[in-house]
Enzyme design. Structure first.
Site, PDB file in Angstrom:
ATOM      1  N   LYS A  79      26.932   9.920  11.930  1.00  0.00           N
ATOM      2  CA  LYS A  79      25.607   9.373  12.242  1.00  0.00           C
ATOM      3  C   LYS A  79      25.367   8.183  11.323  1.00  0.00           C
ATOM      4  O   LYS A  79      25.397   8.319  10.102  1.00  0.00           O
ATOM      5  CB  LYS A  79      24.529  10.436  12.043  1.00  0.00           C
ATOM      6  CG  LYS A  79      23.114   9.906  12.287  1.00  0.00           C
ATOM      7  CD  LYS A  79      22.060  10.986  12.116  1.00  0.00           C
ATOM      8  CE  LYS A  79      22.037  11.910  13.300  1.00  0.00           C
ATOM      9  NZ  LYS A  79      20.862  12.805  13.280  1.00  0.00           N
TER      10      LYS A  79
ATOM     11  N   ASP B 120      11.347  19.548  14.203  1.00  0.00           N
ATOM     12  CA  ASP B 120      11.676  18.804  15.429  1.00  0.00           C
ATOM     13  C   ASP B 120      12.560  19.658  16.335  1.00  0.00           C
ATOM     14  O   ASP B 120      13.543  19.187  16.907  1.00  0.00           O
ATOM     15  CB  ASP B 120      12.372  17.484  15.082  1.00  0.00           C
ATOM     16  CG  ASP B 120      12.396  16.515  16.273  1.00  0.00           C
ATOM     17  OD1 ASP B 120      11.608  16.731  17.219  1.00  0.00           O
ATOM     18  OD2 ASP B 120      13.178  15.566  16.254  1.00  0.00           O
TER      19      ASP B 120
ATOM     20  N   ILE C 158      28.755   8.148  20.997  1.00  0.00           N
ATOM     21  CA  ILE C 158      28.478   9.344  21.802  1.00  0.00           C
ATOM     22  C   ILE C 158      27.005   9.695  21.859  1.00  0.00           C
ATOM     23  O   ILE C 158      26.611  10.595  22.597  1.00  0.00           O
ATOM     24  CB  ILE C 158      29.272  10.563  21.274  1.00  0.00           C
ATOM     25  CG1 ILE C 158      28.937  10.831  19.794  1.00  0.00           C
ATOM     26  CG2 ILE C 158      30.756  10.366  21.468  1.00  0.00           C
ATOM     27  CD1 ILE C 158      29.619  12.081  19.250  1.00  0.00           C
TER      28      ILE C 158
END
Length: 726
Positions: free
Chosen positions: A42, A136, A19
């Site tokens: 992940k 980030d 995904i």
């Protein structure tokens, strides 16, 4: 096919779908079979699994999220680090990213933007309270649920500020469009870097564009470090002035001039919501600290000195940085006093030079009270300046329209930063604000007419599509701002163009690359019917490889969309192999086709003289490519390996790959058969028939190249019916 699809990690996380693809890791949808729930996994990419730096950052992410528990931060369920694979199991979010929302809508209403930003700030305040800086923050890392809930994710370059107050080798990690100036420089960073990134995102949400852009990342980073962004109200005049103050204050280049915490920014947003006309006064505020103090601003480190036990295992992930930190501390212990001493010396020398210049330029006969230093008044309110200097200076005023400065604000002045005598006349140009024009009523006019009239009136037309039951297709349904509104010249005016009734038109989604199940689900959600057509293809098994209607086209509700789904394998097909029969052949000949020594087809030629000098077709069935060997038999014996062919079913070709033994066949055939060949055994099968479809080839003995064959249209059964005749 992705090797991770179908894999089960730790015996419980069954990976079903890719995904997301990132720089150092891929994200998969998976099923936790033990908890019976959908999760996101992940997995660090294989090429980085042996790189210690990437391993450290990947582990750092799991550690960062593990200490966080907040409704606006993605949850972490499990981690796995082995020699073979490194993965993080997280909450699966069925939504879209803020980046995708911005791409769809362009500009957000300020109420929606503040709703999202407030949730992001709350998540960051929680992380900052734990000593963690994200570093980030960007729209790609913000997930949205359908109900508007925000989830901040991807703490991949986060660091515990207790351990490390700077980015070290990660100087410019993250998206350069949202990077803080100090991070771009590779300087020390703290939670105020995250606040800068939030300010950039809020700027983009309100204006539809990023504050800085350029040809390459370096150019963009330099702009963050050196330039001031265009004021949001200059791009979108409808933005409240106080909200613009919040955005620009969060984006101050100097960390000391920004919000010092996420909570501070939340407080201002709350105050703005209560009173949108509030003035914060940030625009001309003096810096909290000078450049030297900013350079040595202390990061959020000491707040967590008492929590040493909480992070006892930090050394496992940061061992190789400890020595470097010790070295740096030693260097700083010498460098900081030296720099401070130099700074003091520079300040003293500057003071002496300034004093000398003032004394030199002043007339000694004049008293100090007779002179006035004219400051830079541009950007200040004229009434305030006039009130402060009414007894010292004389002002002459003119006015101009301005889309940059609000009404009553000074745009220009004749004298700036000079010392003048009291009573000197200073010319000022005052803003009348933007020139306001009434928006014409263009509803139910065609798109081309509406755009032309808006341009003539002094506006910039923007268009959006929408469905309408009342307004014919291609005509304006409504306008934003509404007709009759007094609006700034040069501003954007949006006209909505009708695409006809919503009940009858549906947009066709992009289905290519989806699994069959997901494509069907999406078609049903869009009120479309479907037809499945399987396509023989070795790749993309079970996935849509083509659709009958192109993505983005509009069709009536209930339209059948054909989706072509790969079977994952090629279907078998028939192919006729043209076998040469030499001139002079007579009598009965039987041809047999063998694959790996096994007969797969045969053909009986009762009267070889009828096809002598031409070819007889033997029909075989298969897929892909293979080698077929032909045996030839007469009443005097069989010739093995009479001919060899390389067959390609997909191309419909049979190519001779070995010498054809036509002479051996002739040697076994007499000119006149002295006795007929033995009759076939008695059976109920029909009598053999002659080959009906020879392919003409004048010189079979010399044949050595490829021979094209077409699929059998009825001759295949002929050979099978006559197999018992030999």
């Amino acid at each position: 096919m992705d090797s991770n699809i179908g894999r089960k990690l730790d015996g419980r996380y069954e990976i079903t779908e890719l995904i997301g693809v990132g720089g150092m890791a891929d994200v998969y949808k998976a099923t936790d079979v033990m908890e019976n729930r959908t999760v996101a996994v992940k997995i660090l990419k294989a090429e980085y699994s042996e790189n210690e730096e990437f391993l450290r950052r990947f582990r750092n992410e799991s550690k960062a999220i593990a200490v966080l528990s907040h409704p606006n931060i993605v949850k972490i369920y499990d981690v796995g680090f082995t020699d073979e694979i490194q993965f993080i199991v997280m909450e699966y979010i069925d939504g879209i990213t803020l980046k995708e929302l911005l791409e769809q809508q362009g500009v957000l209403r300020w109420k929606d933007a503040l709703k999202f930003v407030t949730q992001i700030l709350k998540a960051l305040q929680h992380a900052h309270d734990k000593g963690i800086v994200h570093r980030d923050i960007k729209p790609q890392n913000i997930m949205l649920f359908p109900d508007g809930t925000i989830k901040v994710m991807d703490f991949g370059i986060a660091r515990f500020s207790r351990i490390d107050g700077k980015t070290l080798s990660d100087k410019t990690i993250g998206s350069v469009h949202y990077i803080s100036p100090e991070q771009a420089k590779g300087e020390m960073t703290d939670e105020r870097s995250d606040i800068y990134s939030v300010g950039v995102m809020l700027y983009e949400m309100l204006t539809g564009r990023k504050p800085f852009d350029g040809e390459n990342p370096v150019a963009i980073a330099v702009k963050h470090m050196q330039e001031t962004p265009v004021a949001p109200r200059e791009i979108m005049p409808s933005i409240p002035e106080s909200l613009e103050e919040i955005v620009l204050h969060a984006m101050e280049r100097s960390p000391s001039r920004r919000y010092q915490s996420a909570a501070e920014m939340i407080n201002d947003i709350s105050a703005f919501k209560v009173n949108p006309s509030i003035v914060f006064g940030y625009r001309h505020a003096e810096p909290v600290q000078d450049a030297a103090s900013t350079r040595f601003f202390k990061p959020v480190v000491d707040d967590y000195d008492d929590d040493e036990d909480e992070y006892e295992d930090d050394d496992e992930y940061y061992d190789d940085e400890d020595d470097d930190d010790d070295e740096e501390e030693k260097k700083r212990s010498y460098i900081i006093p030296i720099l401070l001493a130099v700074t003091v010396a520079v300040v003293v020398i500057a003071a002496i030079v300034i004093a000398y210049s003032v004394i030199k330029n002043f007339d000694p006969k004049e008293t100090h009270s007779d002179n006035v230093v004219v400051q830079n008044f541009v950007g200040q309110n004229y009434q305030r300046v006039r009130q402060e200097y009414s007894e010292k200076l004389i002002f002459t005023v003119s006015e101009e329209w301005s889309t940059v400065y609000p009404e009553g604000v000074i745009i220009k002045q004749s004298v700036t930063n000079k010392t003048v005598r009291q009573g000197t006349t200073i010319e000022l140009v005052i803003s009348k604000g933007p020139r306001m024009i009434e928006i014409p009523d263009l509803v139910k006019k065609t798109q081309s007419v509406a755009e032309s009239e808006l341009k003539s009136a002094g506006f910039v037309p923007k268009t959006k599509d929408e469905f309408s039951d009342d307004v014919p297709e291609g005509m304006v349904t409504k306008m934003e701002p509404a007709p009759g509104t007094m609006y700034a010249a040069g501003a954007d005016v949006t006209i909505f163009i009708s695409r006809g009734p919503i009940e009858t038109q549906v947009r066709v989604p992009d289905l290519v690359g989806m699994t069959q199940e997901k494509a069907i689900k999406l078609l049903k959600e869009n009120k479309l019917a479907f037809v499945i057509s399987e396509v023989a293809q070795e790749e993309n098994k079970g996935k849509v490889i083509e659709q009958s209607n192109p993505e983005g086209s509009y069709v009536p509700k209930g339209t059948e969309i054909t989706i072509y789904v790969s079977t994952g394998e090629v279907a078998e097909s028939d192919l006729r192999i043209p076998v040469p029969i030499p001139s002079g052949a007579t009598g009965l000949i039987k041809l047999r086709a063998l694959r790996d020594g096994t007969e797969i087809a045969s053909l009986i030629i009762e009267d070889a003289e009828a096809v002598a000098g031409r070819t007889a077709n033997v029909t075989v069935r298969g897929k892909k490519t293979e080698t077929i060997v032909i045996y030839a038999a007469t009443n005097k014996g069989e010739i093995k390996n009479y001919a060899t062919f390389e067959v390609d079913y997909s191309e419909g070709k049979a190519t001779v790959s070995g010498g054809i033994k036509t002479q051996e066949l002739l040697d076994k055939i007499t000119t006149k058969a002295t006795e007929p060949p033995p009759p076939p055994p008695e059976s109920s099968e029909p009598e053999p028939v002659s080959q009906p479809d020879p392919v003409s080839q004048p010189d079979p003995a010399s044949q050595a190249g490829p021979v094209d064959s077409q699929p059998d249209q009825g001759g295949e059964g002929q050979g099978d019916d006559n197999q018992g005749g030999n």
